[in-house]
Design a protein around this motif. Structure first.
Motif, PDB file in Angstrom:
ATOM      1  N   MET A  56       0.843  -1.176   0.000  1.00 51.25           N
ATOM      2  CA  MET A  56       0.000   0.000   0.000  1.00 51.25           C
ATOM      3  C   MET A  56       0.886   1.235   0.000  1.00 51.25           C
ATOM      4  N   LEU A  57       0.479   2.234  -0.730  1.00 54.56           N
ATOM      5  CA  LEU A  57       1.147   3.529  -0.735  1.00 54.56           C
ATOM      6  C   LEU A  57       0.327   4.502   0.099  1.00 54.56           C
ATOM      7  N   TYR A  58       0.965   5.074   1.105  1.00 58.85           N
ATOM      8  CA  TYR A  58       0.353   6.109   1.931  1.00 58.85           C
ATOM      9  C   TYR A  58       1.064   7.417   1.615  1.00 58.85           C
ATOM     10  N   VAL A  59       0.306   8.433   1.252  1.00 63.12           N
ATOM     11  CA  VAL A  59       0.866   9.758   1.033  1.00 63.12           C
ATOM     12  C   VAL A  59       0.428  10.607   2.215  1.00 63.12           C
ATOM     13  N   ILE A  60       1.395  11.067   2.979  1.00 64.08           N
ATOM     14  CA  ILE A  60       1.122  11.799   4.200  1.00 64.08           C
ATOM     15  C   ILE A  60       1.347  13.284   3.928  1.00 64.08           C
TER      16      ILE A  60
ATOM     17  N   VAL B 163       4.543   1.599   1.710  1.00 63.69           N
ATOM     18  CA  VAL B 163       5.373   2.743   1.339  1.00 63.69           C
ATOM     19  C   VAL B 163       4.712   3.992   1.907  1.00 63.69           C
ATOM     20  N   TYR B 164       5.457   4.743   2.687  1.00 64.01           N
ATOM     21  CA  TYR B 164       4.986   5.986   3.277  1.00 64.01           C
ATOM     22  C   TYR B 164       5.753   7.131   2.626  1.00 64.01           C
ATOM     23  N   LEU B 165       5.028   8.021   1.987  1.00 67.94           N
ATOM     24  CA  LEU B 165       5.629   9.174   1.327  1.00 67.94           C
ATOM     25  C   LEU B 165       5.135  10.439   2.005  1.00 67.94           C
ATOM     26  N   ILE B 166       6.055  11.248   2.508  1.00 67.12           N
ATOM     27  CA  ILE B 166       5.684  12.545   3.039  1.00 67.12           C
ATOM     28  C   ILE B 166       5.726  13.538   1.888  1.00 67.12           C
ATOM     29  N   HIS B 167       4.597  14.169   1.644  1.00 67.04           N
ATOM     30  CA  HIS B 167       4.503  15.200   0.608  1.00 67.04           C
ATOM     31  C   HIS B 167       3.622  16.302   1.184  1.00 67.04           C
TER      32      HIS B 167
ATOM     33  N   ALA C 108      -3.264  13.565  -8.601  1.00 67.57           N
ATOM     34  CA  ALA C 108      -3.835  12.690  -9.636  1.00 67.57           C
ATOM     35  C   ALA C 108      -2.987  11.437  -9.792  1.00 67.57           C
ATOM     36  N   ARG C 109      -1.679  11.594  -9.772  1.00 63.32           N
ATOM     37  CA  ARG C 109      -0.794  10.423  -9.863  1.00 63.32           C
ATOM     38  C   ARG C 109      -1.009   9.498  -8.669  1.00 63.32           C
TER      39      ARG C 109
ATOM     40  N   ALA D 267      -3.252   5.238  -3.941  1.00 59.58           N
ATOM     41  CA  ALA D 267      -2.661   5.641  -2.666  1.00 59.58           C
ATOM     42  C   ALA D 267      -3.748   6.070  -1.698  1.00 59.58           C
ATOM     43  N   GLN D 268      -3.462   5.855  -0.433  1.00 59.09           N
ATOM     44  CA  GLN D 268      -4.310   6.423   0.608  1.00 59.09           C
ATOM     45  C   GLN D 268      -3.665   7.738   1.022  1.00 59.09           C
ATOM     46  N   ILE D 269      -4.376   8.840   0.815  1.00 59.38           N
ATOM     47  CA  ILE D 269      -3.845  10.144   1.183  1.00 59.38           C
ATOM     48  C   ILE D 269      -4.350  10.489   2.576  1.00 59.38           C
ATOM     49  N   VAL D 270      -3.407  10.759   3.469  1.00 60.22           N
ATOM     50  CA  VAL D 270      -3.715  11.061   4.865  1.00 60.22           C
ATOM     51  C   VAL D 270      -3.194  12.458   5.170  1.00 60.22           C
ATOM     52  N   THR D 271      -4.062  13.290   5.706  1.00 63.25           N
ATOM     53  CA  THR D 271      -3.660  14.636   6.107  1.00 63.25           C
ATOM     54  C   THR D 271      -3.504  14.670   7.620  1.00 63.25           C
TER      55      THR D 271
END
Length: 146
Positions: free
Chosen positions: A1-5, A75-79, A88-89, A95-99
């Motif tokens: 899983m891709l998490y975008v934080i 995979v945890y990506l800080i953005h 969009a990508r 990805a699960q986007i977490v704020t």
């Protein structure tokens, strides 16, 4: 899983990941990449332009490789502030986007206490742009011991 934080500076993105990621997971954090590439004694958050260019390229390369392995590791990506194109990508990648946002007052106090004054402008810009993306999950968590 891709998490975008995502979240403003000093919101607790790294702490959120630290509370969830396993040692075998991948964490892609621009600040950690820049620090790894910088010379001894470099500041932890305020990086010069050349270092940031190199660190951004390394982050893109790391993400491109990491997404190939998201079936076996998280995979945890800080953005902090992904553009519409980046969002969009991330959606295409499922990805699960977490704020992570403990609230403007807390963030601004943390920035004032621990970060370069220029980060106040970044946090303000984040809050001004956040209204566009309020449909995303917003996570509030207790502050870590700074």
């Amino acid at each position: 899983m891709l998490y975008v934080i995502t979240g403003p500076p000093a919101s607790g993105k790294s702490s959120w990941i630290a509370a969830r990621a396993r040692p075998t997971d991948l964490v892609i954090d621009l600040d950690r990449i820049a620090l790894a590439l910088a010379g001894p004694g470099a500041p932890q958050w305020q990086h010069d332009e050349t270092l940031l260019k190199v660190a951004h390229r390394a982050r893109f390369a790391a993400l491109d490789e990491a997404i190939k392995h998201r079936d076996t590791v998280d995979v945890y990506l800080i953005h902090t502030m992904p553009s519409a194109k980046a969002r969009a990508r991330y959606r295409r990648l499922d990805a699960q986007i977490v704020t992570v946002d403990p609230g403007r007052d807390i963030v601004m106090q943390r920035v004032a206490d621990m970060r370069d004054p220029a980060m106040t402008a970044v946090a303000t810009r984040w809050y001004n742009q956040q209204a566009k993306y309020r449909t995303q999950t917003v996570t509030r968590q207790a502050s870590r011991a700074w």
